[in-house]
Design an enzyme around this catalytic site. Structure first.
Site, PDB file in Angstrom:
ATOM      1  N   SER A 136      65.291  18.140  58.104  1.00 50.68           N
ATOM      2  CA  SER A 136      66.342  18.963  57.497  1.00 50.68           C
ATOM      3  C   SER A 136      67.479  19.111  58.483  1.00 50.68           C
ATOM      4  O   SER A 136      67.287  19.651  59.580  1.00 50.68           O
ATOM      5  CB  SER A 136      65.791  20.342  57.135  1.00 50.68           C
TER       6      SER A 136
ATOM      7  N   HIS B 274      66.687  15.525  54.390  1.00 53.37           N
ATOM      8  CA  HIS B 274      66.602  16.739  53.576  1.00 53.37           C
ATOM      9  C   HIS B 274      67.888  17.544  53.786  1.00 53.37           C
ATOM     10  O   HIS B 274      68.242  17.893  54.913  1.00 53.37           O
ATOM     11  CB  HIS B 274      65.378  17.535  54.021  1.00 53.37           C
TER      12      HIS B 274
ATOM     13  N   ASP C 105      69.861  20.949  52.815  1.00 54.98           N
ATOM     14  CA  ASP C 105      69.665  22.309  52.307  1.00 54.98           C
ATOM     15  C   ASP C 105      70.989  22.901  51.842  1.00 54.98           C
ATOM     16  O   ASP C 105      71.859  23.208  52.658  1.00 54.98           O
ATOM     17  CB  ASP C 105      69.059  23.191  53.398  1.00 54.98           C
TER      18      ASP C 105
ATOM     19  N   MET D 139      72.918  25.941  50.292  1.00 61.35           N
ATOM     20  CA  MET D 139      72.785  27.399  50.098  1.00 61.35           C
ATOM     21  C   MET D 139      74.131  27.992  49.717  1.00 61.35           C
ATOM     22  O   MET D 139      75.167  27.608  50.264  1.00 61.35           O
ATOM     23  CB  MET D 139      72.296  28.047  51.386  1.00 61.35           C
TER      24      MET D 139
ATOM     25  N   HIS E 257      68.032  19.786  48.356  1.00 63.78           N
ATOM     26  CA  HIS E 257      67.299  21.016  48.015  1.00 63.78           C
ATOM     27  C   HIS E 257      68.323  22.088  47.648  1.00 63.78           C
ATOM     28  O   HIS E 257      69.003  22.621  48.526  1.00 63.78           O
ATOM     29  CB  HIS E 257      66.452  21.402  49.236  1.00 63.78           C
TER      30      HIS E 257
ATOM     31  N   MET F  78      69.442  25.520  46.846  1.00 68.56           N
ATOM     32  CA  MET F  78      69.126  26.955  46.887  1.00 68.56           C
ATOM     33  C   MET F  78      70.371  27.686  46.412  1.00 68.56           C
ATOM     34  O   MET F  78      71.059  28.368  47.167  1.00 68.56           O
ATOM     35  CB  MET F  78      68.734  27.365  48.322  1.00 68.56           C
TER      36      MET F  78
ATOM     37  N   MET G  95      57.625  26.047  49.180  1.00 71.18           N
ATOM     38  CA  MET G  95      58.293  26.745  50.290  1.00 71.18           C
ATOM     39  C   MET G  95      57.229  27.469  51.107  1.00 71.18           C
ATOM     40  O   MET G  95      56.503  28.318  50.591  1.00 71.18           O
ATOM     41  CB  MET G  95      59.311  27.768  49.775  1.00 71.18           C
TER      42      MET G  95
ATOM     43  N   GLY H  26      66.355  30.192  53.137  1.00 74.07           N
ATOM     44  CA  GLY H  26      67.601  30.772  53.638  1.00 74.07           C
ATOM     45  C   GLY H  26      67.888  30.414  55.082  1.00 74.07           C
ATOM     46  O   GLY H  26      69.046  30.277  55.463  1.00 74.07           O
TER      47      GLY H  26
ATOM     48  N   ASP I 108      58.002  22.796  52.915  1.00 74.85           N
ATOM     49  CA  ASP I 108      59.268  23.084  53.602  1.00 74.85           C
ATOM     50  C   ASP I 108      59.220  24.456  54.271  1.00 74.85           C
ATOM     51  O   ASP I 108      59.113  25.477  53.605  1.00 74.85           O
ATOM     52  CB  ASP I 108      60.391  23.028  52.554  1.00 74.85           C
ATOM     53  N   GLY I 109      59.339  24.442  55.610  1.00 78.33           N
ATOM     54  CA  GLY I 109      59.467  25.700  56.353  1.00 78.33           C
ATOM     55  C   GLY I 109      58.369  25.908  57.372  1.00 78.33           C
ATOM     56  O   GLY I 109      57.182  25.843  57.059  1.00 78.33           O
ATOM     57  N   GLY I 110      58.778  26.111  58.621  1.00 75.30           N
ATOM     58  CA  GLY I 110      57.814  26.419  59.681  1.00 75.30           C
ATOM     59  C   GLY I 110      56.881  25.268  60.035  1.00 75.30           C
ATOM     60  O   GLY I 110      55.777  25.495  60.545  1.00 75.30           O
TER      61      GLY I 110
ATOM     62  N   GLY J 281      62.925  21.058  60.202  1.00 77.77           N
ATOM     63  CA  GLY J 281      64.270  21.276  60.716  1.00 77.77           C
ATOM     64  C   GLY J 281      64.261  21.521  62.200  1.00 77.77           C
ATOM     65  O   GLY J 281      64.472  20.612  63.004  1.00 77.77           O
TER      66      GLY J 281
HETATM   67  C1  DX5 Z   1      64.845  26.858  54.531  1.00 82.69           C
HETATM   68  C2  DX5 Z   1      65.125  25.384  54.299  1.00 82.69           C
HETATM   69  C3  DX5 Z   1      64.364  24.477  55.184  1.00 82.69           C
HETATM   70  C4  DX5 Z   1      64.634  24.678  56.654  1.00 82.69           C
HETATM   71  C5  DX5 Z   1      63.381  24.436  57.400  1.00 82.69           C
HETATM   72  O1  DX5 Z   1      65.449  27.604  53.528  1.00 82.69           O
HETATM   73  O2  DX5 Z   1      64.816  25.026  52.980  1.00 82.69           O
HETATM   74  O3  DX5 Z   1      64.546  23.127  54.812  1.00 82.69           O
HETATM   75  O4  DX5 Z   1      65.625  23.834  57.165  1.00 82.69           O
HETATM   76  O5  DX5 Z   1      63.596  24.767  58.729  1.00 82.69           O
HETATM   77  P1  DX5 Z   1      62.396  24.850  59.761  1.00 82.69           P
HETATM   78  O6  DX5 Z   1      61.722  23.519  59.785  1.00 82.69           O
HETATM   79  O7  DX5 Z   1      63.081  25.194  61.040  1.00 82.69           O
HETATM   80  O8  DX5 Z   1      61.478  25.936  59.267  1.00 82.69           O
HETATM   81 ZN    ZN Z   2      64.815  22.834  52.384  1.00 81.67          ZN
END
Ligand code: DX5
Ligand code: ZN
Length: 212
Positions: free
Chosen positions: A6, A31, A33, A35, A64, A66, A135, A140, A173-175, A195
């Site tokens: 990401s 990826h 993002d 927002m 993605h 959002m 997620m 965010g 996606d995330g963490g 990311g």
């Molecule tokens: C969060 C995004 C993710 C984000 C993940 O809202 O959708 O794609 O970039 O970031 P990391 O990998 O740092 O959790």
């Molecule tokens: Zn994402």
């Protein structure tokens, strides 16, 4: 395991460089993002930026969304070069129509589930999905901690796919880091979005290898 870096965690003044860099380290998607400061409490970039990055890689663009009212912007993201568009069930009162709209442009579609959203809410449209994005943080921001209850959702999605012969890939996606990636793999994930884990390192190739 397929990897989708990401660019949310890349240096926004150097996005072209980031795209070129990740294209050379064996990843599978980019990826992106999107927002809007409305559906999520952050603002990133829109179709103009996606379009300006498109010439610099042949990797598929995994967009993605959002954003509130995604139907309004799907055509623009298609024209900007999206290959895959995923939308949040929480933002789509007419989710079936939205998925059909993405497909009508010949693009792959997916549905995204926030941590609190149950699979039950998308059961009726799983047969239409090319991707289901789980997620594992609240959307965010990058750099948040992986929410463990996502693992049960991954397992359930895998079970449903096996039972009903659905075609979707399970994306998380995330963490994501070297520890949580293993948990996701065991649970049945096909694609990991990462990311900060990738972009906060000088040795991105090593990081991608650690995720696979
Ligand atoms: C969060 C995004 C993710 C984000 C993940 O809202 O959708 O794609 O970039 O970031 P990391 O990998 O740092 O959790
Ligand atoms: Zn994402």
């Amino acid at each position: 395991m397929k990897i989708a870096p990401s660019i949310l965690s890349a240096d926004f003044s150097q996005l072209k460089k980031a795209i070129i860099e990740i294209s050379e380290i064996g990843v599978d998607y980019v990826h992106l993002d999107i927002m809007d400061g409305h559906f999520v409490p952050n603002i990133t970039f829109g179709p103009g930026v996606v379009k300006s990055l498109r010439p610099y890689t042949t990797l598929p663009f995994d967009v993605h969304l959002m954003i509130a009212n995604p139907d309004m912007f799907i055509r623009e993201f298609v024209e900007a070069g999206a290959d895959i568009i995923t939308v949040h069930v929480e933002a789509c009162p007419h989710l079936h129509r939205t998925l059909q709209l993405i497909k009508s442009f010949g693009k792959k579609c997916g549905v995204v589930l926030n941590p609190h959203t149950s699979i039950e809410s998308v059961k009726n449209i799983l047969s239409l999905c090319d991707f289901v994005l789980v997620m594992s943080v609240n959307p965010g921001f990058g750099g948040q901690t992986f929410i463990d209850l996502s693992l049960d959702k991954i397992k359930e999605l895998k079970k449903l796919r096996d039972t009903f012969s659905y075609n979707y890939l399970i994306e998380v996606d995330g963490g994501i880091n070297q520890i949580t990636s293993k948990l996701c793999k065991e649970a049945g994930a096909d694609i990991l979005v990462a990311g900060s884990y990738i972009f906060n390192s000088e040795d991105k190739l090593q990081r991608v290898k650690a995720l696979k």
